[in-house]
Design a protein around this motif. Structure first.
Motif, PDB file in Angstrom:
ATOM      1  N   GLN A 248       9.092   7.020  -0.175  1.00  0.00           N
ATOM      2  CA  GLN A 248       7.675   6.904   0.142  1.00  0.00           C
ATOM      3  C   GLN A 248       7.117   8.271   0.529  1.00  0.00           C
ATOM      4  O   GLN A 248       7.686   8.969   1.370  1.00  0.00           O
TER       5      GLN A 248
ATOM      6  N   TYR B 131       0.800  -1.231   0.000  1.00  0.00           N
ATOM      7  CA  TYR B 131       0.000   0.000   0.000  1.00  0.00           C
ATOM      8  C   TYR B 131       0.833   1.283   0.000  1.00  0.00           C
ATOM      9  O   TYR B 131       0.283   2.377   0.126  1.00  0.00           O
ATOM     10  N   ALA B 132       2.134   1.199  -0.164  1.00  0.00           N
ATOM     11  CA  ALA B 132       2.967   2.403  -0.153  1.00  0.00           C
ATOM     12  C   ALA B 132       2.906   3.123  -1.492  1.00  0.00           C
ATOM     13  O   ALA B 132       2.813   2.507  -2.549  1.00  0.00           O
TER      14      ALA B 132
ATOM     15  N   TRP C 162       0.446   6.642   1.525  1.00  0.00           N
ATOM     16  CA  TRP C 162      -0.179   5.329   1.403  1.00  0.00           C
ATOM     17  C   TRP C 162      -1.309   5.427   0.397  1.00  0.00           C
ATOM     18  O   TRP C 162      -1.898   6.495   0.210  1.00  0.00           O
TER      19      TRP C 162
ATOM     20  N   VAL D  62       0.331  -0.691   6.701  1.00  0.00           N
ATOM     21  CA  VAL D  62      -1.101  -0.540   6.419  1.00  0.00           C
ATOM     22  C   VAL D  62      -1.699  -1.892   6.105  1.00  0.00           C
ATOM     23  O   VAL D  62      -1.116  -2.697   5.379  1.00  0.00           O
TER      24      VAL D  62
END
Length: 192
Positions: free
Chosen positions: A153, A143-144, A156, A188
């Protein structure tokens, strides 16, 4: 010709390889031997798939993508136009390093944007989103959302591709699907 597979006459499919039903291979592609390509995949124009590559079901490969030996893409992966994988850390023309190919794993539902470069030997987590032009040099969590060179990053993202905004309890809701996500210890998970 493979059963229930559409292969444009300008493309080459070397044997042996396995291609699942409903898959379409468009113009000027080269599918090399020992590839495993799942069902309902779409391989765009001018794509090379090197020996022993594995693509799951419903993988979308846009035009001009190079998928080299060592790459494994799980189901529902999206590979954007002109993105590229590598398979050797320190290539040299005069030194044969075929025995040193690294495995790169792209997990279910991940998307890789146009012109991104994926350095070999890493794992891209489920539903991760790699921005266009990113150069990914290390593992990406599920989910990054990662962008830049080198990729960093910046947030999310949901399974539907929307940026997630977490409240004080660590919960976020996808605005399209209504799915609920929880942020715990910088990871996440989808909870609903």
């Amino acid at each position: 010709m493979k059963e229930n597979v559409q292969i444009h006459p300008s493309s080459y499919v070397d044997e042996p390889c396995q291609i699942g039903k409903g898959t379409k291979i468009w113009h000027f592609c080269h599918i090399m031997p020992y590839c495993l390509i799942g069902e309902n995949c779409n391989i765009g124009q001018n794509v090379v798939v090197s020996p022993h590559v594995q693509l799951g079901n419903n993988v979308k490969v846009q035009n001009n993508v190079s998928i080299y030996t060592g790459v494994i893409c799980e189901d529902d992966v999206f590979l954007g136009p002109s993105m590229v994988f590598t398979n050797v850390i320190n290539p040299r023309s005069a030194i044969v390093r075929k025995s040193e190919y690294k495995t790169t794993l792209v997990k279910k539902g991940a998307s890789i944007g146009a012109n991104a470069t994926i350095i070999c030997g890493i794992t891209i987590g489920e539903y991760a989103f790699i921005g266009a032009g990113a150069v990914v040099t290390k593992d990406v969590p599920p989910y990054a959302l990662v962008v830049g060179n080198p990729a960093r990053q910046t947030g999310w993202i949901s399974e539907y591709g929307h940026k997630l905004f977490f409240d004080e309890t660590g919960k976020a809701i996808c605005p399209e699907s209504g799915q609920v996500y929880q942020l715990i210890n910088n990871s996440v998970i989808r909870v609903q």
